[in-house]
Design a protein around this motif. Sequence first.
Motif, mmCIF file in Angstrom:
data_model
loop_
_atom_site.group_PDB
_atom_site.id
_atom_site.type_symbol
_atom_site.label_atom_id
_atom_site.label_comp_id
_atom_site.label_asym_id
_atom_site.label_seq_id
_atom_site.Cartn_x
_atom_site.Cartn_y
_atom_site.Cartn_z
ATOM 1 N N GLY A 483 34.737 12.536 -70.845
ATOM 2 C CA GLY A 483 34.421 13.687 -70.009
ATOM 3 C C GLY A 483 35.276 13.677 -68.770
ATOM 4 O O GLY A 483 36.224 12.895 -68.667
ATOM 5 N N ALA A 484 34.937 14.546 -67.848
ATOM 6 C CA ALA A 484 35.683 14.598 -66.587
ATOM 7 C C ALA A 484 35.272 13.412 -65.722
ATOM 8 O O ALA A 484 34.119 13.010 -65.727
ATOM 9 C CB ALA A 484 35.374 15.895 -65.857
ATOM 10 N N VAL A 485 36.252 12.860 -65.008
ATOM 11 C CA VAL A 485 35.953 11.748 -64.105
ATOM 12 C C VAL A 485 35.263 12.299 -62.871
ATOM 13 O O VAL A 485 35.766 13.198 -62.211
ATOM 14 C CB VAL A 485 37.255 11.014 -63.702
ATOM 15 N N VAL A 486 34.095 11.773 -62.590
ATOM 16 C CA VAL A 486 33.372 12.161 -61.378
ATOM 17 C C VAL A 486 33.699 11.123 -60.314
ATOM 18 O O VAL A 486 33.523 9.933 -60.549
ATOM 19 C CB VAL A 486 31.851 12.175 -61.638
ATOM 20 N N ILE B 123 40.348 7.081 -58.138
ATOM 21 C CA ILE B 123 39.070 7.712 -58.473
ATOM 22 C C ILE B 123 37.945 7.116 -57.650
ATOM 23 O O ILE B 123 36.800 7.033 -58.092
ATOM 24 C CB ILE B 123 38.785 7.642 -59.994
ATOM 25 N N ARG B 199 30.684 2.108 -55.347
ATOM 26 C CA ARG B 199 31.810 2.364 -56.249
ATOM 27 C C ARG B 199 32.856 1.312 -55.919
ATOM 28 O O ARG B 199 33.739 1.524 -55.112
ATOM 29 C CB ARG B 199 32.338 3.760 -55.905
ATOM 30 N N TYR B 227 29.500 0.999 -60.500
ATOM 31 C CA TYR B 227 29.261 2.343 -59.964
ATOM 32 C C TYR B 227 27.767 2.590 -60.006
ATOM 33 O O TYR B 227 27.142 2.478 -61.055
ATOM 34 C CB TYR B 227 30.016 3.357 -60.826
ATOM 35 N N ARG B 235 28.310 8.724 -70.778
ATOM 36 C CA ARG B 235 29.532 9.515 -70.892
ATOM 37 C C ARG B 235 30.431 9.342 -69.659
ATOM 38 O O ARG B 235 31.656 9.314 -69.780
ATOM 39 C CB ARG B 235 29.167 10.990 -71.067
ATOM 40 N N ALA B 239 34.257 8.194 -69.614
ATOM 41 C CA ALA B 239 35.272 9.023 -68.961
ATOM 42 C C ALA B 239 36.126 8.179 -68.010
ATOM 43 O O ALA B 239 37.353 8.275 -68.006
ATOM 44 C CB ALA B 239 34.600 10.170 -68.195
ATOM 45 N N ILE B 240 35.472 7.326 -67.223
ATOM 46 C CA ILE B 240 36.195 6.490 -66.257
ATOM 47 C C ILE B 240 37.127 5.525 -66.990
ATOM 48 O O ILE B 240 38.291 5.362 -66.616
ATOM 49 C CB ILE B 240 35.183 5.668 -65.410
ATOM 50 N N TYR B 243 40.079 7.265 -68.563
ATOM 51 C CA TYR B 243 41.062 7.595 -67.528
ATOM 52 C C TYR B 243 41.863 6.351 -67.154
ATOM 53 O O TYR B 243 43.096 6.357 -67.115
ATOM 54 C CB TYR B 243 40.342 8.137 -66.287
#
Lengths: 811, 346
Positions: A483-486, B123, B199, B227, B235, B239-240, B243
Amino acid sequence: MKISLNWLQRYIDLPESPQEIADSLTLLGFEVDDMETTGVPQLENVVVGEVLDREQHPNADKLGVCRVALGDEIGEKSIVCGASNYKVGDRVPVALPGAVLPSGFKIKRSKLRGVESDGMMCSGKEIGAGEDAAGLLILEGAPDLGTPINAVLTDSDTVFNLEVTPNRPDCLSHIGIARELAAWYQRELKIPSTSELPEPSSRVAAESIFSGATVECPDDCPLYRATVIKGVTIGPSPAWMQELLGSIGLRPINNVVDVTNFVLHECGNPLHAFDARDINGGKITVRNAREEEGITTLDDIERKLSSRMVVVADKSRALAVAGVMGGQNSGVKPYTVDLVLEVAYFNPTTIRWVSKTLGLSSDSSYRFERGVDPRSLRYATDRAVQLILETAGGEVCGPEYVAGAEPDWNRTIELSSDWVRAKAGFEISDAEIKSSLERLNLNVSGDGNWTVEVPSYRGDLERPIDLLEEVLRIYDTDKIPSGAVVATATGANDHPITEYAREATRYLVGQHFCEVVNYTLRSGDEQKAWADSVAALPLELKNPISEDQTQLRHSLIPGILETLRLNQSRKTGATRFFETGRVFRESNGKLVEMISVAFVACSVGQARSWKAREADDFYLAKRRAEILAGMAGINIGRFGMTQIEDASTAWQSGQAALVEDPRAGISAEFGLMNLERMKAMDIEGDIMAGSFCILPERLKATKRVQFQSFSLFPSSSKDLALLVDEGELASAVLKTVEKIAQKSTQGTFELESIDVFDVYEGEGLPVGKKSVALSMEFRSKERTLKDKEVNKAFDAIQSAIREKTSFEIRD
Amino acid sequence: MEEELNQIVASAQSQVGLVSTRAGFEAFKAEITGPNGSLTKVMKGMGQVAKEDRPAFGKLINEAKTSVQALYDKALASIKAAEIAERLGPAIDPSLPSPDSGPGSVHPLTQVREEICRIFKQIGFTVAEGTEVETEYYCFDALNTPKDHPARDLQDTFYLPDDADFANVSKKTDERYLLRTHTSSVQIRTMLKGEPPIRIISPGRCFRRDTVDATHSANFHQVEGLYVDKNVTVRDLKAILDYFFEQLLGKGTTTRFRPHFFPYTEPSFEVDFSSRHLAKLGSDWVEIAGCGMVEPEVFSAVGYDPEAYSGFAFGMGIERIAMIIYGIDDIRYFYQNDQRFLKQFA
């Protein structure tokens, strides 16, 4: 844990290839470390053929050209063959074009010495059936022509070496793994039935052989079952059982012992069979061992027990270390006739402690310490009895002796489908969630807000979050979408330690040093060689693994020197190294972990150059140490610098300095390393090194500075040479004069700086004296200084020096 | 008169070549245009010259002056040139090698650590640090790995003697000191110090009682991430990491989760990657990291409400990543520090 594919097939149909099964196990959470296939692997295009005739090859004495029949579908082929052990009419494995043999050899239609060959007749070795490569594998029993070879040679097996995580003791068996595969493939799990065994109430009485089991330590042994089987005949176990046990690396012993091993690896329940004759008094007591009680275990080692351990004993002695290993005094022997079969549940913590303390781990202790389901004992008992009766004969007796009771089991978990989706973060339908759980034999009732019933062997499932993992596992974790990185900001900065290491690294790399990374753990000898004071530090580990790694490092320099030595011996031309890391020292009687940076520069080692360069000297090492301290916010000039004049350290006496301040939490050493010691370490050249250490809590994030205005008027300078005692530190002379100069100019203008610009010792000076020349810079914020006022102040400084110090002013 | 001037100029011309120093130049100059110089003398004779002849005489004088000045300039230029030549010494040979040390280098483990930190910083993750000496509580108990739990066997641990006493490593009660087996202890101490959102990544040195071989080392380096916030999902974790691994290993890198077990996360996963940029590995899945959603027990241990907060944690070995991205086949290279190894990453 080893799992045999053939063994699994007893409980679930698995037509998939071993690789596909391995992939499924991996995605179920059982990592396959390796897999080994024995016997003939799955082979395409290798079939049974019959040699119809053989003609001599026209161009090669040793080759024959055969006509081979391969059944109606394939027909006849002409094949060139070099073997000589066959005769017309023999049936042999034939690899047809397209086949790939286990060695990777691909069969193609080809010409051999000018004659077309339409395949290959194979030896046993060529198809993975044994080691015989001398001739063709002659197939017995006239198998049908054209039959795939795997249907004829069926002794193939694949053994998976699985990693079973500690939360899944229920999977430490073939049935356990089969159950997982059944959930994955949605297939039936076939658990062997034991229903034909006589009910305990209708069995013949066993009292004359055995009369009871009692447990004196119910915390350690909550449940104990003993079953008597009389009149067995000890002998080898059947071939199928020997084969399965052998496949996972177990040596067959006899039918009874093999059954206990088989059931352990089938159901995950450890069991033990005693020779009933060896149980003195005919009764078993499970009790804590006596302090120093001895027992010789089945591995032939005499062990001394302690009172926290648990033994299975008769009236006079220990018969087994409970849950870990049986004793030699009571095992099944070739002449054993009557058995007492133990199936128990021991406390995991107890067994773990006993196993660790004795340094004795067995298949039993491994399972007990991870947790055996107490409700599985009845089935395991029946299954073992069934197999013993089948393989060793005899008769099962009654009653069953049970100490303790099966604990109640009634666990349900409330789970909502919305909660599952909220935690997962992606869409997964109610039906998918429900079916995932049901495939794992969890009963689900309700609608979206479910009550989930957990079977007793899944003690690891306690909370909704545990069920989330099960849902994802069966749903397939590989299908979890990205998904999108938050990235919400937290406003934090990197830790000062990180920033400091970065800054120090950048500086030293810019100064041509290569960064190294050395082990934290050092040898006692190395630390002893460094300094007596270091040898006295309590830096030793309690449980080191090897002699060269027993202590925490007190300094980075020994490791860097070791690096240098290695590079010198390999003639890499390296001369400059540094390291950043943690060191361990003493401060105020306690140990501390400190942040450290150290550098080492060697005067020799670089390739010879057409132009000479001066080697680093003490004062460059000092500057580097100052800069490294400065990056940590520490001005080490503020602290006293002591010359190292002690031959017992790793530094060269008189050529190195030490700064140490426990209150500020810093220390620095720099200078020339001890020449003799470097030589003893086989290190060539002069080593100029330095290190800086600081307590991590003293490192602070750098603060924003405030601008200080400065004078735009010219400065005025004065020089002054002083005759001082030879032992006087230049910094002491400087400080004394600085104080005087500040006082003499106070209120009128400022002493902007004072520095040593010359030091001289020798000819022209009295013995025991040296000259220290200082230059002072004066400046005013308001005006250009006049010579007159500066001279006046300078006179005042000189007279104060004459009056208040032992220094003599030179002209 | 004219002859005299010609004489002066000619003499100056013949002597200028002998002038090679500044002092010589000044003496030479004084002889001609100094107060008693030959040309000065002639100029002084101007008064005696008839009025009508003066313009012609003046012109001659000026011509002589110009000639002499040109000689001065020339002499001065050559003196300056000689001075500079002396100051400079012989010309360089640009092809000769520099006798000075070559560049320093940053250790590949540091480079990989920094690259990981840099990607996570993009991020919003910042670096947290802790001590290498830890206590049983912060390394195990607070991470839902109680004593006597088989999970502790997964990490065979170095302990310090029972009487060891560290001034700057705090204990929870009277538990033993040890060398941290992972940097998860940093996560515990960070959570104890502050409130969510958190984080962080914590790179650092860890220790396990492993015998040294091509893939094991008694000390090694890890990066772990944590985190914690409201409504963090599985999810988000995927995602992290997707990335991160795409940044680290190149576009087109894919990851997959496999179920696993860690005491401090639930659910737990191991992460495999597949990348076409790393030809050596082919298209196989290669294990690279462990991760999971923070176990509620861990939140309870640090005083966070497991109902209010959720989060994820992940960890990976720096040596392993360095070996993969640089194609290094033996972990011992990192600790031998042969300069021929180190300089390859300069």
